[in-house]
Write an enzyme that holds these catalytic residues in place. Structure first.
Site, PDB file in Angstrom:
ATOM      1  N   ASP A  60      54.925 -36.868 -12.978  1.00 47.86           N
ATOM      2  CA  ASP A  60      53.662 -36.535 -13.639  1.00 47.86           C
ATOM      3  C   ASP A  60      53.862 -36.023 -15.073  1.00 47.86           C
ATOM      4  O   ASP A  60      53.340 -34.974 -15.447  1.00 47.86           O
ATOM      5  CB  ASP A  60      52.901 -35.473 -12.835  1.00 47.86           C
ATOM      6  CG  ASP A  60      52.937 -35.717 -11.346  1.00 47.86           C
ATOM      7  OD1 ASP A  60      52.840 -36.887 -10.939  1.00 47.86           O
ATOM      8  OD2 ASP A  60      53.066 -34.740 -10.580  1.00 47.86           O
ATOM      9  N   GLU A 272      44.071 -41.153  -8.307  1.00 48.03           N
ATOM     10  CA  GLU A 272      44.527 -39.851  -8.790  1.00 48.03           C
ATOM     11  C   GLU A 272      45.185 -39.981 -10.150  1.00 48.03           C
ATOM     12  O   GLU A 272      45.219 -41.055 -10.755  1.00 48.03           O
ATOM     13  CB  GLU A 272      45.520 -39.253  -7.791  1.00 48.03           C
ATOM     14  CG  GLU A 272      46.802 -40.069  -7.644  1.00 48.03           C
ATOM     15  CD  GLU A 272      47.827 -39.398  -6.746  1.00 48.03           C
ATOM     16  OE1 GLU A 272      47.432 -38.560  -5.918  1.00 48.03           O
ATOM     17  OE2 GLU A 272      49.025 -39.725  -6.871  1.00 48.03           O
TER      18      GLU A 272
END
Length: 395
Positions: A60, A272
Site C-alpha cells: 500500500d 478497495e
C-alpha cells in the site's frame, strides 16, 4: 634510435622496428580510449535508468511530495511494529529508511493491531497521517474491527500523534484504506473501503459460485465517500456509496473483479485501495479488486463529474495487473497511489506487487501513467526492465 638491451648495452633500433612499436602503441592507446569511453557510457546508461521493483518492502505505498525536494514514502509494513515507517529519497528510485514515524498499540492509544495503508498529506504547514487500525473498543468481539485514525506532526519524519484518542468516525461497519482529496473549492473529501467482513451480497457471481459448489455466499467490500471537516476530526453528512463489484456476470468489469472467486481462491470480492484525483474537470477514482495477497490483485479506474459521484467504471479496465501470461514475473499488483510531477508534466502510479524473486513479500513499483485527450487512463506497467530515471538532476 638507441634502446637498451638485456645485458645493459645500447644498440640501434631499426626504422622498421620503430614504426612497428609506434603502431602498436597508438593502437593500444586507441583501444584503451575506446574501452574507457565504453565504460563511461555504460556508467551513464546505468545512472540514467532504474528497474522495478524498488528496494522497499512496503504494501500500500504512498509517496508524499511536500515541495522540499525530498520525497517521503509511507506504507504497510516496512519494518514498523504496531505503526508506520517512512523512507526518503531525492530521485524516487534510491530510498533510505528513516525511522518509525507512528507508534500505536500503546496503553493510551485507541488502536491495537492491523496498522494498514497510511497516507500522509501536507496541509497548511502540518503533516497529517490517515491510516487504518483495529479499534480496542470492541464490545461484540468482532473478528474485524477496522477504523480510520488521523495523526499529526510538524515533520514528515514524525513523530506523529493522534489528533484525538478515537477513530475519525463510526460508520457502523469495519472500514480501511483512507484516501483524502481536496477539491478546487477547498473542501476535503474522505474515501474509504467498507471491509468484506459480515457483508454477504447477492449477485449473479454469488449464484454461480454456489451452483458450482465453490462458496455458499460471497462477501464484498465497497468504496464510500464523504465530506471531511477542515480540522480532520469528523465527517460532514452521510457517506455515499461510490463503487462496488459488478452484480451482473455480463458486466464489462465482472470478469477481472471476480477472479479471486471464480478461481476458487476465496469467497470475497474487493473494491478497495481507492485513490481520487481531478484531471481537466473530471474526477478519477482508481481502485483495486481481488485478494490483496493473491496473484489476481489488480487496478481499475472510474470517472465522475462531481467528487461524490456517481462514478462510472472504465471500459479499458484493468489498467494494471499481473504479467505472467505475457512472459513477465509480476503478480499481485495493486493498492496504488498517484504521484504528480507537475514540473515534468508527468504522473506516476505507485503500487505494490510481487515477483518470483521476492516471493510473498510485497515490494514497491513505480510506473508512468497517462491520460489521453479522450480521458482514457493507462499505466505503463508492471515493468521490470530498465526505465528512464524519473528525476535526473537531484542533489
Amino acid at each position: 634510435m638507441p634502446i637498451r638491451s638485456a645485458n645493459g648495452n645500447y644498440r640501434a633500433l631499426s626504422l622498421s622496428s620503430f614504426f612497428v612499436l609506434l603502431v602498436f602503441a597508438l593502437g593500444s592507446c586507441q583501444n584503451n580510449k575506446e574501452a574507457n569511453e565504453s565504460a563511461d557510457q555504460t556508467a551513464q546508461d546505468t545512472a540514467a535508468t532504474f528497474q522495478n521493483p524498488l528496494d522497499v518492502e512496503f504494501g500500500d505505498p504512498y509517496i508524499l511530495d511536500d515541495g522540499s525536494g525530498t520525497y517521503y514514502m509511507y506504507g504497510t509494513g516496512g519494518g514498523a511494529v504496531d505503526g508506520f515507517s517512512v523512507y526518503s529519497s531525492k530521485d524516487l528510485v534510491n530510498w533510505n529508511y528513516e525511522n518509525q514515524v507512528y507508534h500505536g498499540n500503546t496503553a493510551d492509544s485507541w488502536n491495537e493491531s492491523a496498522f494498514w495503508a497510511p497516507e500522509c498529506y501536507f496541509f497548511d504547514g502540518k503533516y497529517y497521517l490517515f491510516y487504518s487500525a483495529n479499534w480496542k473498543h470492541n464490545p461484540t468481539n468482532e473478528g474485524e474491527n477496522f477504523h480510520i485514525g488521523v495523526a499529526v506532526a510538524d515533520d514528515p519524519k514524525g513523530p506523529f500523534e493522534d489528533l484525538q484518542n478515537k477513530p475519525l468516525f463510526e460508520p457502523g461497519y469495519p472500514i480501511i484504506d483512507a484516501n483524502v482529496f481536496r477539491d478546487d473549492d477547498g473542501k476535503f473529501y474522505l474515501y474509504y473501503s467498507r471491509a468484506c467482513y459480515k457483508h454477504p451480497v447477492e449477485s449473479e457471481v454469488a449464484d454461480w459460485a454456489k451452483a458450482e459448489g465453490l462458496f455458499d455466499e460471497i462477501e464484498e467490500s465497497w468504496v464510500y465517500g464523504v465530506e471531511l471537516s477542515p480540522d480532520f476530526k469528523s465527517v460532514i453528512g452521510e457517506p455515499v456509496l461510490l463503487l462496488r463489484p459488478p452484480v451482473k456476470m455480463d458486466d464489462a468489469n465482472a470478469e477481472w473483479e471476480s477472479r479471486s472467486v471464480t478461481s476458487g481462491e476465496v469467497n470475497r470480492r474487493w473494491t478497495e485501495g481507492s485513490f481520487t484525483f481531478k484531471h481537466q474537470g473530471t474526477y478519477y477514482m482508481m481502485y483495486s479488486a481481488n485478494f490483496y495477497a493473491g496473484e489476481n490483485y489488480a487496478v481499475g479506474y472510474s470517472t465522475a463529474t462531481a467528487p461524490l459521484g456517481p462514478y462510472t467504471k472504465a471500459d479499458n479496465n484493468p489498467v494494471l495487473q499481473k504479467n505472467v501470461a505475457e512472459g513477465g514475473e509480476v503478480t499481485g499488483t495493486g493498492h496504488n497511489s498517484v504521484l504528480f510531477l507537475e514540473d515534468q508534466g508527468k504522473m506516476y502510479s505507485v503500487y505494490h506487487g510481487r515477483t518470483q524473486s521476492t516471493g510473498e513479500e510485497r515490494v514497491v513499483f513505480i510506473d508512468e501513467m497517462t491520460i489521453d485527450a479522450n480521458g482514457k487512463l493507462e499505466v505503463a506497467g508492471p515493468t521490470t526492465s530498465p526505465q528512464p530515471m524519473i528525476i535526473t538532476d537531484s542533489k
